[in-house]
Design an enzyme around this catalytic site. Structure first.
Site, mmCIF file in Angstrom:
data_model
loop_
_atom_site.group_PDB
_atom_site.id
_atom_site.type_symbol
_atom_site.label_atom_id
_atom_site.label_comp_id
_atom_site.label_asym_id
_atom_site.label_seq_id
_atom_site.Cartn_x
_atom_site.Cartn_y
_atom_site.Cartn_z
ATOM 1 N N HIS A 1 0.726 -1.271 -0.061
ATOM 2 C CA HIS A 1 0.103 0.004 0.160
ATOM 3 C C HIS A 1 0.846 1.243 0.046
ATOM 4 O O HIS A 1 1.158 1.786 1.087
ATOM 5 C CB HIS A 1 -0.783 -0.151 1.118
ATOM 6 C CG HIS A 1 -1.806 -1.226 1.324
ATOM 7 N ND1 HIS A 1 -1.493 -2.316 1.578
ATOM 8 C CD2 HIS A 1 -3.116 -1.385 1.122
ATOM 9 C CE1 HIS A 1 -2.492 -3.277 1.733
ATOM 10 N NE2 HIS A 1 -3.455 -2.586 1.381
ATOM 11 N N SER B 1 7.233 5.735 2.841
ATOM 12 C CA SER B 1 8.156 4.680 3.059
ATOM 13 C C SER B 1 8.585 4.156 1.515
ATOM 14 O O SER B 1 9.744 3.767 1.564
ATOM 15 C CB SER B 1 7.351 3.569 3.384
ATOM 16 O OG SER B 1 5.989 3.422 2.868
ATOM 17 N N GLU C 1 -0.275 0.396 -5.531
ATOM 18 C CA GLU C 1 -1.151 1.373 -5.081
ATOM 19 C C GLU C 1 -2.122 1.286 -5.897
ATOM 20 O O GLU C 1 -2.181 1.453 -7.105
ATOM 21 C CB GLU C 1 -0.426 2.764 -5.031
ATOM 22 C CG GLU C 1 -1.229 3.845 -4.687
ATOM 23 C CD GLU C 1 -1.955 3.638 -3.494
ATOM 24 O OE1 GLU C 1 -3.223 3.755 -3.462
ATOM 25 O OE2 GLU C 1 -1.327 3.484 -2.416
ATOM 26 N N ASP D 1 -4.251 -4.217 -6.292
ATOM 27 C CA ASP D 1 -4.495 -4.424 -5.075
ATOM 28 C C ASP D 1 -3.211 -5.262 -4.309
ATOM 29 O O ASP D 1 -2.772 -5.973 -4.940
ATOM 30 C CB ASP D 1 -5.603 -5.563 -4.664
ATOM 31 C CG ASP D 1 -6.011 -6.058 -3.374
ATOM 32 O OD1 ASP D 1 -6.755 -5.377 -2.742
ATOM 33 O OD2 ASP D 1 -5.361 -7.101 -2.900
ATOM 34 N N ASP E 1 1.139 -1.938 4.879
ATOM 35 C CA ASP E 1 0.733 -0.725 5.594
ATOM 36 C C ASP E 1 -0.547 -0.268 4.988
ATOM 37 O O ASP E 1 -0.736 0.978 4.270
ATOM 38 C CB ASP E 1 1.743 0.264 5.394
ATOM 39 C CG ASP E 1 1.438 1.645 5.919
ATOM 40 O OD1 ASP E 1 0.710 1.733 6.877
ATOM 41 O OD2 ASP E 1 2.180 2.832 5.484
#
Length: 257
Positions: free
Chosen positions: A42, A97, A115, A137, A158
């Site tokens: 993510h 990140s 993402e 996903d 995350d």
């Protein structure tokens, strides 16, 4: 649902917790002259403008990195990323990140980012043109590519938790990830909430992975009525020395009022 955008929360105290320990772990992994795989499920947009209206609206960065930047010495990997980002993109820029991973890893290492949000994905590709950025996903992407090549590496999970079922399904995902990639450092971030929504999830994770490292910090809510009062990391196959680094960081958090 695709409503979550991290710009409202970038640089908050949860990011300080998560990103400082992530930077330390990546620094540890690159001490050996062996390539590393970095996977993030993510990713967000990787680069955030803390002077943007969205960031100023919540005030979370002001209560976060702007307040505690002096916790970190100049040679800390997290501080190196903060300085590098400021030099490249301006003093109000903050590295997410994926940006920290790109800065701390080497040309020989492999970075794969997921993402799903279209706007965030477009921004991610613009910020990190050399990384593999998939609009997909993240949980499914990780299932499709584990174990990665090279096998040595780290995966950050995350999620935004805007899908409430995440609290129930994440332990199952992680159980399968560990089965597929038993040598990987798997890092899962979760919020500590006044609602205690994370409690049952953590019980399951600890039962499934009794040797994992769990680290939590608490902090005052960023604003009145805000439900997040802490940040947690659950690390499977933690690098040597992580517990000591995390303990030093917790001492800092314990001093917040």
């Amino acid at each position: 649902m695709l409503s979550y955008q991290h710009i409202y929360h970038a640089g908050n105290l949860a990011d300080v917790h998560k990103h400082s320990l992530l930077a330390w772990m990546l620094d540890y992994l690159t001490r050996k002259d062996k390539p590393v795989s970095y996977i993030e499920t993510h990713a967000g947009r990787a680069l955030y403008d803390l002077s943007a209206d969205e960031a100023r609206k919540t005030g979370e960065a002001a209560m976060g990195i702007a307040r505690v930047r002096d916790w970190f010495a100049a040679d800390h990997p997290y501080m190196k990323s903060l300085v590098q980002t400021a030099e490249t993109d301006g003093e109000n820029a903050y590295p997410g990140s994926p940006m920290i991973a790109t800065q701390r890893l080497r040309d020989s290492d492999h970075i794969t980012l997921a993402e799903l949000h279209p706007g965030e994905h477009n921004a991610l590709e613009l910020a990190l043109p050399t990384a593999t950025c998939r609009r997909s996903d993240g949980f499914a992407m990780a299932h499709s590519m584990l174990p990665p090549t090279p096998r040595r590496g780290l995966m950050l999970i995350d999620p935004s938790f805007e899908i409430k079922d995440d609290y129930d399904t994440i332990p199952t995902h992680i159980r399968k990830y560990v089965r597929a990639w038993n040598v990987g450092v798997i890092v899962f971030w979760y919020p500590i909430l006044t609602s205690a929504a994370h409690h049952n999830m953590l019980k399951t994770l600890q039962s499934d992975h009794p040797d994992a490292f769990r680290h939590e910090v608490r902090f005052p809510p960023a604003r009145k009525g805000h439900g997040m009062i802490g940040s947690g990391l659950f690390v499977i196959n933690p690098p040597f020395g992580l517990a000591q680094e995390a303990a030093k960081l917790k001492t800092r958090f314990d001093q917040l009022k």
